[in-house]
Design a protein around this motif. Structure first.
Motif, PDB file in Angstrom:
ATOM      1  N   UNK A 257       0.862  -1.216  -0.044  1.00 23.38           N
ATOM      2  CA  UNK A 257      -0.017   0.090  -0.042  1.00 23.38           C
ATOM      3  C   UNK A 257       0.901   1.227  -0.021  1.00 23.38           C
ATOM      4  N   UNK A 258       0.484   2.258  -0.356  1.00 25.24           N
ATOM      5  CA  UNK A 258       1.038   3.579  -0.451  1.00 25.24           C
ATOM      6  C   UNK A 258       0.223   4.443   0.644  1.00 25.24           C
ATOM      7  N   UNK A 259       1.328   4.846   1.557  1.00 31.91           N
ATOM      8  CA  UNK A 259       0.750   5.729   2.638  1.00 31.91           C
ATOM      9  C   UNK A 259       0.038   7.002   2.159  1.00 31.91           C
ATOM     10  N   UNK A 260      -1.269   7.307   2.398  1.00 33.25           N
ATOM     11  CA  UNK A 260      -2.072   8.161   2.032  1.00 33.25           C
ATOM     12  C   UNK A 260      -2.693   8.273   0.919  1.00 33.25           C
ATOM     13  N   UNK A 261      -2.697   7.000   0.093  1.00 35.31           N
ATOM     14  CA  UNK A 261      -3.494   7.032  -1.030  1.00 35.31           C
ATOM     15  C   UNK A 261      -4.834   6.745  -0.751  1.00 35.31           C
ATOM     16  N   UNK A 262      -5.659   7.349  -1.464  1.00 37.16           N
ATOM     17  CA  UNK A 262      -7.403   7.278  -0.957  1.00 37.16           C
ATOM     18  C   UNK A 262      -7.994   6.718  -2.104  1.00 37.16           C
ATOM     19  N   UNK A 263      -7.411   6.929  -3.468  1.00 37.96           N
ATOM     20  CA  UNK A 263      -8.279   6.637  -4.315  1.00 37.96           C
ATOM     21  C   UNK A 263      -7.675   5.866  -5.626  1.00 37.96           C
ATOM     22  N   UNK A 264      -8.156   5.014  -6.359  1.00 38.67           N
ATOM     23  CA  UNK A 264      -7.554   4.262  -7.547  1.00 38.67           C
ATOM     24  C   UNK A 264      -6.838   5.466  -8.477  1.00 38.67           C
ATOM     25  N   UNK A 273     -11.125   0.921  -0.803  1.00 35.03           N
ATOM     26  CA  UNK A 273     -11.805   0.133   0.459  1.00 35.03           C
ATOM     27  C   UNK A 273     -10.677   0.221   1.604  1.00 35.03           C
ATOM     28  N   UNK A 274     -11.206  -0.009   2.795  1.00 31.56           N
ATOM     29  CA  UNK A 274     -10.283   0.005   3.837  1.00 31.56           C
ATOM     30  C   UNK A 274      -9.088  -1.138   3.850  1.00 31.56           C
ATOM     31  N   UNK A 275      -8.005  -1.027   4.604  1.00 32.28           N
ATOM     32  CA  UNK A 275      -7.121  -2.183   4.647  1.00 32.28           C
ATOM     33  C   UNK A 275      -7.732  -3.335   4.918  1.00 32.28           C
ATOM     34  N   UNK A 276      -8.486  -3.554   6.349  1.00 30.67           N
ATOM     35  CA  UNK A 276      -9.060  -4.907   6.631  1.00 30.67           C
ATOM     36  C   UNK A 276      -9.881  -5.247   5.513  1.00 30.67           C
ATOM     37  N   UNK A 277     -10.487  -4.500   4.667  1.00 30.33           N
ATOM     38  CA  UNK A 277     -11.711  -5.046   3.484  1.00 30.33           C
ATOM     39  C   UNK A 277     -10.626  -5.611   2.537  1.00 30.33           C
TER      40      UNK A 277
END
Lengths: 340, 340
Positions: A257-264, A273-277
């Protein structure tokens, strides 16, 4: 092998392949071509990779160009098209008798001018994204190999799956294990010198093309580190991701994952989605084929300062309930331990 | 169009394409070729489709062969290879000036003998599984069309997704709606006369090839019924399934299953997950791209008697918590109602 790497207008941040080859390849890099940053050096931007001068065009290398073995196309726009502004450099390379190695969807060998120049100058156009002809459907047998199969999966494209694969394989080797990389994309293939370009394989044979590589090496190594691609919820590339997940029948997954990335990336209307998802999705979709668990995380913190990076990695590990690291910035000891 | 359908040694149970064309195509079928059942008729095996004689080879049609427009290859072995025992029939067809339409992975147009015969006799080799050259990556926009997009998804291959798609589209039309089919496989394409063979599209373009069809028709119809493929947990074909799911950005899903099937066909060591697990998997993997819900079920009860079939469908509906039917055996009223 002495090479130049084309990365026009994209070095270093959007030149994933160029950076990967500088960092992990055993090539001798004579120059990076980037007309935007010409005059500087690789080390002005990135400190922990092979250094090289940056020039505006291949012709600037003058006499040195004569000693090149190959020009690598080190960038790949969405869609994998050839940018006509690169044509002069490719032409120059071929005129100097250099091979040209490309991971684009656009095959240089099918370009009339390039094909003619390559023939005239006795050099080769190597389209590493052109898969072999003899691929077929998976048999569902990758899980039978002796090696522990470890796959990097991601929340998106360009979050560090290839880098994580290479770093973990290198560190595992340094720790005394027999570890091999299973290259599935143009950068991995350029670095390792073999592999199947999974995103270019017909969808029926996607899993089979991964399985073939796993069964070829799987009984000779302790660990196979499979280079993941895309993301399981990417609007365009998810089939590539799933083919690698099911085809590799991975034992363990490392979520990148990249820190702070929120959208594709490039599809900003699609939120991540959330990391647990993500953990649930990867594990639940893997399970009916092979029970692969997310046992570690890799967080790309390139955009953060040291303190923020440390904190982000700690939070990521806590969310995952598993060891995590930034494979470039911090050590991989805990992550490797989780992979045993 | 007057055709013959090749289905050697596989008619009717393992001749999905042949049966689909007999049931839904508007072709005039002169004969089915099957050396194992030659001498019988289609109606000896299947009652609710177009009838035709079954012959051992095309040459048996004698004078009638002269009036044929095309020979369709109506079977597709795992892997999509050409069986050399079919060569005589294809050769005969071409010598009579018939086109040959094939959905195999093996392209007839690239077979030297067939290509020569086709040229000599002025007829065409149509490989419907050869996708167009201009496909590209998805933009993530299929969800923007006016039509309600309905996708058949499955627990496995050959459980009835194509049949369900065709039956629901036909019944929706009869109920007065503008409904179109989005064909994604060789049978759908042969029946409808257009479509992209998604299993043969390179994995990067899989979702894009579906999206392209959805956006082409999506504003002209009330309903688009998308022909699904494979299964989200198939060891070999899951990338095809996921590309269609994400590329279509379907609003509603119809889960197709065959009564009594417990393992992946041809991959018997892989058990099918439970039906509720399939529902969870399809919905959770769809959601980050487009929220598609399983709103109905289609159960293939061909192996059961009427009472057992009724009971199996009722149990399936109860497990799903949604209307279900066998689209061949029972009506589709409740299912269509759930799709509105």
């Amino acid at each position: 092998m002495r090479i130049a790497i084309l990365a026009h207008e994209k070095f270093p941040d959007r030149a994933k392949t160029a950076l990967g080859v500088l960092r992990y390849g055993d090539h001798d890099v004579a120059a990076v071509l980037d007309r935007d940053t010409a005059g500087k050096r690789v080390s002005d931007f990135v400190s922990d990779v092979q250094d090289a001068p940056i020039v505006a065009e291949l012709a600037d290398l003058e006499d040195e160009a004569d000693e090149l073995d190959a020009l690598l196309i080190g960038i790949s726009p969405i869609g994998g098209e050839f940018d006509e502004s690169w044509r002069d450099d490719v032409r120059t390379a071929l005129e100097y008798g250099c091979d040209v190695v490309s991971g684009l969807h656009y095959f240089l060998a099918e370009d009339e001018e390039f094909a003619r120049l390559a023939e005239e100058n006795g050099c080769e156009l190597r389209d590493v994204r052109n898969p072999p002809e003899d691929l077929t459907v998976a048999d569902g047998v990758a899980g039978e190999v002796d090696a522990e199969v470890i796959l990097t999966v991601g929340t998106d494209c360009s979050v560090g799956k290839m880098t994580t694969t290479m770093e973990l394989a290198r560190d595992a080797r340094q720790a005394g294990f027999d570890a091999a990389v299973i290259p599935t994309g143009q950068t991995g293939i350029m670095i390792e010198g073999w592999g199947n370009p999974i995103d270019r394989v017909v969808s029926d044979f996607t899993a089979g093309a991964v399985e073939e590589m796993i069964t070829e090496l799987g009984d000779e190594y302790d660990y196979l580190f499979v280079e993941g691609q895309g993301s399981i919820v990417h609007p365009a590339y998810s089939p590539v991701t799933l083919g690698i997940l099911h085809g590799s029948m991975a034992d363990k997954l490392v979520l990148c994952h990249e820190a702070g990335r929120e959208a594709i990336h490039g599809y900003e209307s699609f939120s991540l989605p959330s990391i647990p998802t993500y953990v649930d999705l990867y594990e639940s979709i893997a399970e009916p084929v092979a029970e692969g668990r997310v046992v570690a995380g890799a967080l790309n913190t390139a955009g953060l300062d040291d303190d923020a990076a440390r904190q982000a990695v700690d939070e990521y590990a806590e969310t995952l309930g598993a060891p995590a690291t930034d494979v470039i910035r911090f050590d991989t000891d805990d992550v490797l331990e989780a992979l045993r």
